[in-house]
Design an enzyme around this catalytic site. Structure first.
Site, PDB file in Angstrom:
ATOM      1  N   HIS A  18       0.822  -1.209   0.000  1.00  0.00           N
ATOM      2  CA  HIS A  18       0.000   0.000   0.000  1.00  0.00           C
ATOM      3  C   HIS A  18       0.862   1.268   0.000  1.00  0.00           C
ATOM      4  CE1 HIS A  18       0.301  -0.118   4.511  1.00  0.00           C
ATOM      5  NE2 HIS A  18       0.223   1.198   4.360  1.00  0.00           N
ATOM      6  N   ASP A  51       0.016  -7.473   1.393  1.00  0.00           N
ATOM      7  CA  ASP A  51       0.466  -6.100   1.590  1.00  0.00           C
ATOM      8  C   ASP A  51       1.992  -6.010   1.678  1.00  0.00           C
ATOM      9  OD1 ASP A  51       0.348  -3.368   1.823  1.00  0.00           O
ATOM     10  OD2 ASP A  51      -0.410  -3.361   3.880  1.00  0.00           O
ATOM     11  N   SER A 126       4.107   2.169   8.453  1.00  0.00           N
ATOM     12  CA  SER A 126       3.817   1.036   7.575  1.00  0.00           C
ATOM     13  C   SER A 126       5.050   0.642   6.790  1.00  0.00           C
ATOM     14  CB  SER A 126       2.706   1.396   6.586  1.00  0.00           C
ATOM     15  OG  SER A 126       1.487   1.543   7.251  1.00  0.00           O
TER      16      SER A 126
END
Length: 162
Positions: A18, A51, A126
């Site tokens: 992402h 992801d 992230s």
């Protein structure tokens, strides 16, 4: 903006898909290392179901992360999350927490199992490492539950499937 983990000294970096918006070519990617060196990066590949993404920079002799065995993790074990919350101004911020659960399904879109932790995971973290107390990467932090009625629910992709 996100974080990543240098896996090889010649410039392979793992992060979350992402972070690159699940695209190989839609954007120009730049990696800034802890010593503030900047590199243009290309996308080697990504898997949006887990992801995960792999980037490559043209560099040599980069310091690499050591990976641990996520199958050896235990609930209540201490972990730290490292990342860049919100901006490069907070590069390499560290938060500490415990493993709250293992094999947690945190998504309705896939069957991936995650490490649940209460270590603070902020936007920009992230793709960063979730480490054990030996400094080994045991997970990659993709997300947290960010709702008013939840606090301290962050997740890590276990290092073994990575």
């Amino acid at each position: 903006m996100g974080s990543g983990i240098i896996t090889t000294s010649d410039g392979y970096i793992v992060t979350n898909s992402h972070i690159i918006n699940n695209s190989r070519t839609a954007y120009l990617y730049k990696v800034i290392t802890a010593d503030k060196k900047s590199y243009d990066a290309g996308v080697v590949g990504y898997d949006s179901r887990y992801d995960l993404a792999v980037l490559k920079v043209n560099a040599k002799n980069l310091p690499t992360a050591k990976f641990g065995d996520s199958s050896e993790l235990k609930v209540t074990e201490d972990v730290i999350a490292v990342g860049n919350p919100r901006s490069i101004n907070y590069q390499n911020s560290v938060t500490k927490g415990i493993i709250s659960a293992l094999n947690r399904q945190a998504s309705t879109t896939n069957n991936a199992k995650f490490i649940q932790t209460d270590a603070a995971i902020n936007p920009g973290n992230s793709g960063g490492p979730l480490c054990n107390m030996y400094g080994q990467v045991v997970g990659i932090t993709p997300s947290k539950i960010a709702l008013e009625e939840y606090e301290g629910m962050g997740f890590g992709i276990p290092s073994n499937p990575v």
